[in-house]
Design a protein around this motif. Structure first.
Motif, mmCIF file in Angstrom:
data_model
loop_
_atom_site.group_PDB
_atom_site.id
_atom_site.type_symbol
_atom_site.label_atom_id
_atom_site.label_comp_id
_atom_site.label_asym_id
_atom_site.label_seq_id
_atom_site.Cartn_x
_atom_site.Cartn_y
_atom_site.Cartn_z
ATOM 1 N N ILE A 73 0.851 -1.185 0.000
ATOM 2 C CA ILE A 73 0.000 0.000 0.000
ATOM 3 C C ILE A 73 0.885 1.233 0.000
ATOM 4 O O ILE A 73 2.058 1.185 0.370
ATOM 5 N N CYS A 74 0.285 2.314 -0.437
ATOM 6 C CA CYS A 74 1.021 3.563 -0.595
ATOM 7 C C CYS A 74 1.356 4.132 0.789
ATOM 8 O O CYS A 74 0.480 4.251 1.637
ATOM 9 N N PRO A 75 2.592 4.488 1.045
ATOM 10 C CA PRO A 75 2.937 5.050 2.356
ATOM 11 C C PRO A 75 2.408 6.473 2.521
ATOM 12 O O PRO A 75 2.409 7.010 3.613
ATOM 13 N N SER A 76 1.958 7.035 1.429
ATOM 14 C CA SER A 76 1.519 8.419 1.500
ATOM 15 C C SER A 76 0.012 8.528 1.714
ATOM 16 O O SER A 76 -0.451 9.336 2.507
ATOM 17 N N CYS A 77 -0.765 7.699 0.976
ATOM 18 C CA CYS A 77 -2.217 7.847 1.107
ATOM 19 C C CYS A 77 -2.906 6.540 1.485
ATOM 20 O O CYS A 77 -4.132 6.483 1.519
ATOM 21 N N GLU A 78 -2.154 5.478 1.740
ATOM 22 C CA GLU A 78 -2.670 4.189 2.223
ATOM 23 C C GLU A 78 -3.543 3.464 1.213
ATOM 24 O O GLU A 78 -4.270 2.547 1.562
ATOM 25 N N GLN A 79 -3.536 3.889 -0.036
ATOM 26 C CA GLN A 79 -4.247 3.123 -1.065
ATOM 27 C C GLN A 79 -3.300 2.058 -1.603
ATOM 28 O O GLN A 79 -2.103 2.073 -1.322
ATOM 29 N N GLU A 80 -3.862 1.158 -2.428
ATOM 30 C CA GLU A 80 -3.018 0.072 -2.926
ATOM 31 C C GLU A 80 -2.087 0.572 -4.032
ATOM 32 O O GLU A 80 -2.475 1.382 -4.870
ATOM 33 N N LEU A 81 -0.890 0.050 -4.015
ATOM 34 C CA LEU A 81 0.065 0.396 -5.058
ATOM 35 C C LEU A 81 -0.036 -0.630 -6.172
ATOM 36 O O LEU A 81 -0.277 -1.808 -5.925
ATOM 37 N N SER A 82 0.146 -0.193 -7.412
ATOM 38 C CA SER A 82 0.148 -1.169 -8.490
ATOM 39 C C SER A 82 1.507 -1.139 -9.185
ATOM 40 O O SER A 82 2.100 -0.068 -9.354
ATOM 41 N N PRO A 83 2.007 -2.308 -9.562
ATOM 42 C CA PRO A 83 3.276 -2.327 -10.270
ATOM 43 C C PRO A 83 3.108 -1.808 -11.697
ATOM 44 O O PRO A 83 2.082 -2.056 -12.341
ATOM 45 N N ARG A 84 4.075 -1.084 -12.160
ATOM 46 C CA ARG A 84 4.018 -0.545 -13.515
ATOM 47 C C ARG A 84 5.292 -0.893 -14.255
ATOM 48 O O ARG A 84 6.367 -0.955 -13.660
ATOM 49 N N VAL A 85 5.145 -1.078 -15.542
ATOM 50 C CA VAL A 85 6.329 -1.340 -16.353
ATOM 51 C C VAL A 85 7.050 -0.013 -16.556
ATOM 52 O O VAL A 85 6.420 0.995 -16.853
ATOM 53 N N ALA A 86 8.344 -0.054 -16.352
ATOM 54 C CA ALA A 86 9.116 1.177 -16.480
ATOM 55 C C ALA A 86 9.099 1.660 -17.921
ATOM 56 O O ALA A 86 9.098 0.856 -18.855
#
Lengths: 499, 372
Positions: A73-86
């Motif tokens: 989860i996002c340390p800033s807004c506590e929502q889920e983080l998703s992996p992205r292709v660079a």
């Protein structure tokens, strides 16, 4: 769903004394009693991650600190983080290599935080390998903990030894005869200068920390340099990472997602499950679901005449039979004082019975000391039901006659042939009926002298015939029938003035 | 190493430190709490968040605690509480009603197997292996000073004043109100956020300058603080530097944070005074503020020059810095104690609780006389 079940104008009194709408109640078929989430025993059934919907065995959950290994989860807004292709900046250099390994970074779609913001290098796999941060003090604390453990263990052994010594005091004659332990030792031929075993194994004391006289001063530029709020973390962001509690945003690291659970609910009196979910995390179904909604007739308010203090008015209620068995419903007057007295007596009897039963398992678990008690459940403690605090300010004229509710028939919904039932109803009581529903007319009188705009509450005891199918199946007998009584409380609305 | 241990130990022990605003939750043997969450419960009737310490009656507290402990176990701990031990880190000045109700909730509603209550001031020293220190707990409601001498809390020397985060939040609100409008409508969480992100404890020399009629120095720069996305308020340098001054403003009895500490030292044996002064340990979330320790030292040194504390003859003041953050220092102590055999030796088991129907407590005569 809430527009069907709410607003909570009809409440049922649970056995524990709390008032809840029927959709919040359970019905234990073994005790034929209403239960609610307050008076059942909750247990963790299975762990799963809410993002990847994967079941995680409890041992793995334990080792991963109740967090999912792959989801963040996002340390800033506590929502889920998703992996992205660079983005393929590197692709210009060599096309073949880039196709072989894609690079990923974590990205928050809500606040646009990304793992690149804090300088975490991109990873070659989607699922893992994100760097974990270690507690800087972990090593020293670990040493300290081991030493502390040893000290307390030594204390415990000492205590046990002391106990043994006390017992031995009365048998030993060595003090009286003058034959000391040392002398005896010499005679047998043991080495005399044996140090006391406790002294020998005395645990090492941990090194105490030394306080310092110099303290961290405020940075000099704090008085002159303007601060940028965007760079300073909020208290919630800090507490999301209790170990590090970063004060600036460049130290925010992705946080593993907390696991969720499915719960099993168990009746405290008979230890049967009233609700057990399916194991599969993506399934919303249940293996066992003893919801009151499927067993106890539902009462709904259809219409109520304008309520005037001291004037009788008509109240029409709809009764629905959710079961496959015909039931008879009758009414009784609600008497809260008497009820609580009876229940108290019942409870004290119950407790006495229980305490007799309890004695054996308790002493057993003492002997086995922990190892066995894991597998065998100790009996639950029954909490004394509380008295119902809700007061009524309206009398209900209790009908003397009872009426029948037909069993639920799913096909009846599509049957247009009309009402072909052959039930003789009291026309004063039952206004109209269709399949498993009946509309019942009651007369209520709000108390004399109620001021305008006061909420009118009334209540009655509904007695319905409950057909228990469980015992019938077991002993191959006719299903047993019980008269089950439920206290129903209605919130009718507010009083209005005279016409 | 740590992983194997948790697998081997058959029972996970929950360690709880229920503070007025934040509750620290974690497992014994770990070195940081798993979660630090607000000690609030959503009230089902009114759908508002309620602090569990704002209870109205014992029954109300019971319901609040049932709800709160339920969330802790099933949302954070992911553990069935039944037949599991628990460790509660509590203040020695915790109201009897609260601890008795908590015990009732844990034993009869959640059916835990044993409960160990640890005094927060004492156990917070465990992480440093020190047995004599002056523990100053600056929390939300109050600051409590209890000297610990050779592992024993000196209760007759305790000092407490309502100087904590609550007082600071009120001060921030009051100071902000002077040059902003609509401050009264902002919640306390906004005040807390302003305090945490903007304010700091200033130096004593600057504080004295500001107190004089014509200060020759400037306040630190103002900060534009956004409220709800569109509006913003100005957090002036005055607010930023003066919010924490309330800790050192002497009240009508000439008491403040620094005098409290020295009064506590005065109350203990003369031979222990210097040792305590060289082992001052600050815990509690408020003590984490930038410049807190430096200012406290300055203030203490200033007070020592007064005639009032002349007889103390303290030569040196020294502060501990724990291997953890101050806001969970007490919790960490509980987690260290809980990992040892002490749990099985000292805890109140279910059998004892239902026989005695109450928790052992230091104020109770029967327990204290038994020890004599």
């Amino acid at each position: 769903m809430s527009y069907i079940t709410g607003p909570d104008v009809v409440k049922y009194a649970c056995t524990c004394g709390l008032l809840k709408p029927i959709s919040y109640l359970y019905f234990c078929r073994y005790c034929t009693q209403l239960r609610c989430s307050f008076c059942v025993c909750h247990e963790v059934d299975s762990n799963f991650c809410g993002k990847c919907s994967e079941n995680i065995p409890s041992s793995e959950a334990r080792s991963k600190k109740n967090r999912c290994g792959n989801c963040y989860i996002c340390p800033s807004c506590e929502q889920e983080l998703s992996p992205r292709v660079a983005s393929s900046k590197a692709s210009a250099e060599g096309d073949e290599k880039v196709a072989a390994r894609k690079m990923y970074y974590l990205f928050c779609q809500f606040c646009r935080w990304s793992s690149r913001d804090v300088g975490i290098p991109d990873q070659s796999s989607v699922t893992g390998g994100w760097p974990e941060r270690e507690n800087v003090h972990a090593n020293s604390l670990h040493e300290l903990l081991d030493l502390d453990k040893a000290i307390v263990l030594a204390q415990k052994q000492q205590q046990e030894k002391d106990k043994k010594k006390q017992r031995g005091k009365f048998i030993s004659y060595t003090d009286r005869t003058g034959v000391t332990a040392a002398a005896l030792r010499k005679r047998i031929g043991l080495p005399a200068d044996l140090t006391h075993p406790l002294l020998k194994s005395k645990p090492k004391e941990p090194e105490p920390m030394v306080a310092r006289t110099e303290v961290e001063k405020l940075p000099d530029d704090i008085f002159t340099k303007p601060i940028n709020l965007m760079e300073i973390t909020t208290i919630n962001q800090r507490l999301l990472q209790p170990e590090a509690q970063p004060t600036t945003v460049d130290k925010l690291f992705p946080v593993h997602k907390q696991l969720s659970i499915k719960r099993t609910l168990r009746c405290r009196t008979c230890e049967h499950n009233v609700s057990k979910p399916e194991y599969n995390p993506s399934s919303v179904k249940f293996k066992i679901q003893l919801f009151a909604y499927y067993h106890v007739p539902e009462v709904r308010i259809v219409t109520v005449e304008p309520l005037r203090a001291g004037k009788p008015c008509e109240l029409i209620l709809k009764f629905t039979n959710p079961t496959q068995h015909q039931t008879t419903i009758s009414f009784e007057e609600l008497n809260l004082v008497e009820c609580s007295e009876i229940e108290e007596n019942k409870f004290s009897e119950l407790v006495q019975n229980l305490s007799i039963q309890d004695k054996q398992p308790l002493s057993l678990s003492n002997q086995s000391s922990g190892s066995l008690s894991l597998s065998s459940r100790s009996p639950s403690i029954v909490v004394k039901p509380r008295t119902i605090t809700k007061s009524t300010n309206c009398t209900v004229e209790i009908p003397t006659s009872s009426f029948i509710l037909l069993p639920r028939d799913d096909a009846a919904e599509y049957d247009d042939s009309g009402d072909t039932h052959s039930i003789q109803d009291d026309p004063k009581l039952v206004k109209w009926r269709k399949s498993n529903k009946a509309f019942v007319r009651l007369t209520v009188t709000p108390d004399e002298g109620l001021p305008l705009n006061t909420e009118v509450n009334c209540g009655f005891v509904m007695q319905h015939l409950y057909t228990n199918t469980i015992s019938g199946q077991l002993e191959k007998k006719e299903p047993q029938k019980y008269d089950h009584k439920v206290k129903v409380f209605l919130t009718l609305g507010v009083t209005v003035g005279s016409e | 190493m740590a992983i194997y241990e948790t697998l081997n130990s058959d029972k996970l022990t929950v360690v709880l430190d229920i503070g007025t605003v934040y509750t620290k939750f974690g497992f014994a043997g770990e070195f940081a709490p798993r979660n630090i969450m607000k000690s609030t419960v959503r009230c089902k009737r009114t759908d508002r968040l309620r602090r569990i310490w704002d209870y109205e009656s014992p029954e109300d507290l019971y319901d609040l605690l049932v709800e709160f402990i339920h969330v802790i176990y099933f949302k954070y701990a992911i553990l069935s509480p039944k037949d599991k031990p628990i460790i509660i880190v509590e203040s020695l000045l915790c109201p009897t009603l609260f601890r008795e109700t908590l015990a009732k909730v844990l034993f009869s509603h959640f059916e835990i197997s044993m409960m160990l209550c640890l005094p927060s001031h004492l156990v917070s020293l465990a992480s440093m292996a020190v047995d004599t220190a002056l523990v100053v707990d600056v929390g939300y409601k109050e600051a409590v000073v209890i000297p610990i001498c050779h592992g024993l809390p000196m209760l007759q020397a305790w000092q407490a004043l309502p100087l904590g985060a609550q007082a600071i939040h009120n001060k921030v609100r009051q100071l902000l109100g002077s040059n902003n409008t609509g401050i009264q409508n902002l919640g306390e969480d906004v005040m807390e956020d302003i305090k945490v992100r903007c304010c700091f404890v200033t130096e004593k020399s600057r504080a004295l300058q500001f107190a004089s009629e014509k200060p020759s120095i400037q306040f630190c720069p103002d900060v534009k603080y956004p409220i709800g996305g569109t509006e913003s308020i100005i957090v002036s340098g005055k607010v930023r530097e003066k919010a924490f001054e309330i800790l050192y403003e002497e009240d009508n009895d000439h008491l403040c944070l620094s005098t409290m500490i020295l009064d506590a030292i005065l109350q203990v044996d003369i031979n222990l005074r210097q040792l305590l002064a060289e082992n001052i340990f600050l815990i509690g979330g408020t003590a984490m503020t930038a410049g807190f320790k430096a200012r406290l030292k300055e203030e203490l040194e200033g007070q020592l020059e007064n005639e009032r504390y002349g007889k103390l003859h303290l030569k040196k003041l020294a502060f501990h810095s724990p291997p953890c953050k101050e806001n969970y220092a007490a919790w960490l102590g509980g987690a260290i104690y809980g990992a040892t055999e002490l749990l099985n030796m000292r805890a109140v088991t279910k059998e004892i609780y239902f026989k005695e129907k109450r928790l052992p407590d230091w104020i109770h005569l029967s327990e204290t006389s038994r020890n004599l």
